[in-house]
Design an enzyme around this catalytic site. Structure first.
Site, PDB file in Angstrom:
ATOM      1  N   SER A  61       0.906  -1.139   0.079  1.00  0.00           N
ATOM      2  CA  SER A  61       0.060   0.015   0.030  1.00  0.00           C
ATOM      3  C   SER A  61       0.712   1.334  -0.210  1.00  0.00           C
ATOM      4  CB  SER A  61      -0.992  -0.019   1.006  1.00  0.00           C
ATOM      5  OG  SER A  61      -2.185   1.152   0.875  1.00  0.00           O
ATOM      6  N   ASP A 121      -8.945  -6.314  -4.589  1.00  0.00           N
ATOM      7  CA  ASP A 121      -8.504  -5.169  -3.713  1.00  0.00           C
ATOM      8  C   ASP A 121      -9.482  -4.042  -4.083  1.00  0.00           C
ATOM      9  OD1 ASP A 121      -7.194  -2.714  -2.747  1.00  0.00           O
ATOM     10  OD2 ASP A 121      -5.335  -3.536  -3.074  1.00  0.00           O
ATOM     11  N   HIS A 139      -7.155  -6.143   0.046  1.00  0.00           N
ATOM     12  CA  HIS A 139      -5.997  -5.013  -0.100  1.00  0.00           C
ATOM     13  C   HIS A 139      -4.874  -5.633   0.809  1.00  0.00           C
ATOM     14  CE1 HIS A 139      -4.072  -1.261  -0.262  1.00  0.00           C
ATOM     15  NE2 HIS A 139      -4.091  -1.061   1.122  1.00  0.00           N
TER      16      HIS A 139
END
Ligand SMILES: *[C@@H]1O[C@H](CO)[C@@H](O)[C@H](O)[C@H]1NC(C)=O
Ligand SMILES: *[C@@H]1O[C@H](CO)[C@@H](O)[C@H](O)[C@H]1NC(C)=O
Ligand SMILES: *[C@@H]1O[C@H](CO)[C@@H](O)[C@H](O)[C@H]1NC(C)=O
Ligand SMILES: *[C@@H]1O[C@H](CO)[C@@H](O)[C@H](O)[C@H]1NC(C)=O
Ligand SMILES: *[C@@H]1O[C@H](CO)[C@@H](O)[C@H](O)[C@H]1NC(C)=O
Ligand SMILES: *[C@@H]1O[C@H](CO)[C@@H](O)[C@H](O)[C@H]1NC(C)=O
Ligand SMILES: *[C@@H]1O[C@H](CO)[C@@H](O)[C@H](O)[C@H]1NC(C)=O
Ligand SMILES: *[C@@H]1O[C@H](CO)[C@@H](O)[C@H](O)[C@H]1NC(C)=O
Ligand SMILES: *[C@@H]1O[C@H](CO)[C@@H](O)[C@H](O)[C@H]1NC(C)=O
Ligand SMILES: *[C@@H]1O[C@H](CO)[C@@H](O)[C@H](O)[C@H]1NC(C)=O
Length: 586
Positions: A195, A408, A449
């Site tokens: 991320s 995601d 995610h």
């Protein structure tokens, strides 16, 4: 038992206790574990905040004082925990932590952060130190939770710290600290982040090709200027709450289920996992409220169906140029992250308020399409990691693995496709096979995610944040600590032995985040654009029944026949979001 036996036993204990106590007490604190070891190598403005020896079996961290990483790693090995304070400018400062294990593998591993959070990532460091790495992580220059960006208001210095300076400085100074501590040269330097951590890793590779020998980056939020404005844009598609096109978040699970029904089989195996999302355009008219027989508690109006199309659609400038790609079918379980609130996600709203415009009064209704170009032009903190020419990293032998979960719902998976394709163009002269000599990109079907799954997809391969999902003392892939299942070990083999990573086997368990339950599925992840194909005969949940097909230069093989075999996928077994600790990841 006789009185004599008791007396003998008591005597034994009396004799043993001092021995046991001495054994514990004798565990030597390494003489180097004190601040005198480091002061001589620290540049001006850098000081030692804290040095603590941690005995094996213990925990370390800052507890609730660390707003973004309040969970501490447990069952640590013997190590020296160091916190360094770097005051680079009068308007900002950052800190970074190091775990220096007694049993050192002569390598360092720097971990990234998540969202806009400020805090040392002790939890990931705890996983890293168990391999033997000296682990490093920065607080990125502030103290906040992930979506709180108020620290950036009118402060270009804190933006720069978050943008690149804190990681860069932590690696540079961290190398000096490690070498001073062990009085030895570091053999290899690694990085692991997802991320924002993915962005930090890519940025560091771009500005400082010599920082790392091996880099693992996932679900990278690399395109800050376009991504964080896309977050605002996509949020507006489903607002305000009173608009006829608004879809209540309570409908997302039913939508996810319908998308699996339509898209799952296109990859050749009906297992509840959408492995070829790009081959599918969900048709929500089957859920239309005006269609006879449709469940009126889980139906969509024409206006709402139009909202879904926008969410999957690419965000483009007036001249047609791509600003950011849209969400992929299969991630609806995570739509609440960017489409499910009464305002746009904080990653869009607070980015605009505190990072881009320095205007706390800015409202999501103020968003307009001038934002991406303005953000790209000004790029506060120089955070955007959009340099595609990685030749300097390649030429000094660097190896990089990138990955993205296809389910995601926060960061579109196609954003990683975009970065990969641009690197192939800029570095490989358009030849993906050439790029794959040093940089490979793996897609992870069914993973949300950075980790976790709502569809029982194999998701664990020892990527950043994943150990913490399984427990506070977890590391690698429990039961499978080898280079076939652990991407970090695979990356080390590539860097140090030249063993290119052709596949990594991902794992999930009956309870997807509980590695004490039986293994439910294992399957190889493949270097994009190759995909994992079932052999049509073997146990479908076993990795051996799958192989990577499709060559970089020819693209993936398009499945000819559909729905080879149903494997009894049951919605009852699917957890809503997996039990990913999203707050720490984002
Ligand atoms: C971060 O801020 C919180 C309060 O907002 C405070 O309690 C905590 O001590 C701070 N943490 C650090 C590491 O300074
Ligand atoms: C040290 O900090 C001051 C401001 O506090 C800054 O002007 C100076 O450039 C810094 N020096 C280094 C070497 O970072
Ligand atoms: C969304 O649905 C939930 C549960 O059905 C309900 O409580 C809530 O009021 C709805 N929100 C809006 C904005 O309609
Ligand atoms: C209708 O949809 C609601 C909400 O998703 C669900 O709880 C219910 O079980 C559905 N009813 C039928 C008959 O499928
Ligand atoms: C939006 O929702 C949050 C909680 O999710 C609530 O605190 C806030 O008051 C709401 N804002 C508006 C404008 O409804
Ligand atoms: C677009 O948004 C920016 C920032 O809020 C604002 O300054 C500008 O006036 C807006 N442009 C239009 C045409 O509304
Ligand atoms: C692409 O790169 C590979 C690996 O470097 C090389 O073997 C191949 O010849 C290249 N293909 C073309 C068309 O240049
Ligand atoms: C991990 O630590 C947190 C906070 O210390 C605690 O609440 C949680 O129960 C721990 N998890 C496990 C699996 O032990
Ligand atoms: C490199 O190969 C040797 C010999 O097979 C092996 O012992 C070693 O563990 C490998 N190193 C890495 C980092 O994979
Ligand atoms: C994980 O599974 C094991 C074995 O079923 C069970 O004993 C344990 O309580 C589970 N742990 C959690 C946190 O649910």
């Amino acid at each position: 038992m006789s009185r004599k036996a008791w007396a003998t036993r008591l005597l034994l204990w009396v004799a043993l206790v001092p021995i046991l106590v001495t054994a514990v007490g004798r565990r030597d604190v390494p003489p180097a574990c004190n601040d005198h070891s480091f002061v001589n190598v620290l540049p001006p403005n850098v000081s030692v905040e804290k040095v603590v020896f941690v005995e094996s079996g213990n925990t370390y961290g800052e507890g609730l004082r660390n707003l973004n990483y309040p969970i501490q790693p447990t069952n640590l090995p013997d190590l020296c925990a160091v916190t360094i304070f770097v005051k680079f400018s009068s308007a900002s400062a950052y800190r970074f932590g190091l775990f220096l294990p007694v049993d050192w593998n002569n390598r360092i591993l720097t971990y990234g952060n998540g969202g806009f959070g400020g805090g040392i990532n002790w939890l990931d460091m705890g996983a890293g130190v168990k391999y033997g790495f000296a682990a490093i992580s920065t607080d990125t220059g502030h103290n906040s939770t992930s979506g709180d960006i108020s620290w950036a208001l009118n402060n270009p210095e804190t933006k720069t710290d978050w943008g690149w300076r804190s990681i860069h400085g932590s690696v540079e100074i961290g190398k000096k600290v490690v070498e001073a501590y062990y009085k030895k040269k570091i053999d290899y330097s690694y990085y692991s982040g997802c991320s924002t951590g993915g962005r930090q890793g890519l940025k560091e590779v771009q500005i400082s090709p010599e920082s790392f020998d091996g880099v693992l980056v996932g679900s990278a939020a690399w395109y800050t200027s376009h991504l964080n404005t896309w977050v605002s844009k996509v949020g507006t598609y489903n607002l305000p709450l009173t608009a006829p096109n608004h879809i209540n978040a309570s409908l997302f699970p039913a939508m996810a289920k319908e998308v699996v029904r339509q898209c799952d089989r296109l990859d050749g195996v009906e297992d509840g996992i959408i492995s070829a999302p790009d081959a599918c355009t969900p048709d929500y008219t089957v859920m239309a409220c005006n269609r006879p027989g449709v469940n009126q508690s889980a139906c969509l109006t024409a206006a709402q169906i139009a909202t879904t199309a926008k969410a999957y659609g690419d965000y483009r400038a007036a001249d047609g140029a791509l600003l950011y790609p849209g969400l992929s079918p299969g991630c609806e379980d995570q739509w609440a992250l960017v489409l499910g609130q009464n305002m746009t996600s904080l990653y869009g709203l607070n980015y605009a308020r505190y990072f881009l415009y320095d205007d706390p009064g800015w409202q999501w209704q103020d968003y307009n399409d001038s934002a991406p170009a303005y953000a790209a032009r000004t790029d506060p903190g120089r955070a955007t990691a959009d340099d595609y020419d990685l030749a300097p990293f390649r030429d000094r032998g660097g190896k990089m693995i990138m990955y993205h979960g296809l389910a995601d719902g926060l960061l579109p998976a196609k954003g990683s496709d975009l970065y990969w394709e641009r690197v192939v163009a800029a570095t490989g002269g358009g030849n993906a096979t050439a790029t794959q000599q040093f940089f490979r990109y793996f897609t992870v079907p069914g993973m949300g995610h950075c980790g976790g799954t709502a569809v029982d997809a194999p998701w664990n391969f020892a990527a950043p944040f994943q150990a913490g999902t399984l427990g506070n003392d977890s590391w690698s892939v429990p039961g499978y600590r080898d280079a076939r299942h652990d991407v970090l070990l695979a990356l080390m083999g590539w860097v140090e032995n030249g063993t290119a990573v052709d596949a990594v086997v991902a794992t999930t368990w009956d309870a997807s985040a509980n590695a004490s339950t039986p293994v439910r599925r294992q399957r190889p992840l493949c270097p994009y654009p190759a995909t994992a194909r079932w052999d049509g005969e073997g146990e479908v949940n076993a990795a051996e029944s799958w192989r990577c097909e499709g060559h970089a230069s020819t693209g993936p093989e398009v499945p000819k026949s559909v729905a080879a075999k149903s494997v009894g996928y049951s919605w009852a077994t699917a957890g809503a979001l997996g039990s990913m600790a999203l707050s720490a990841v984002l």
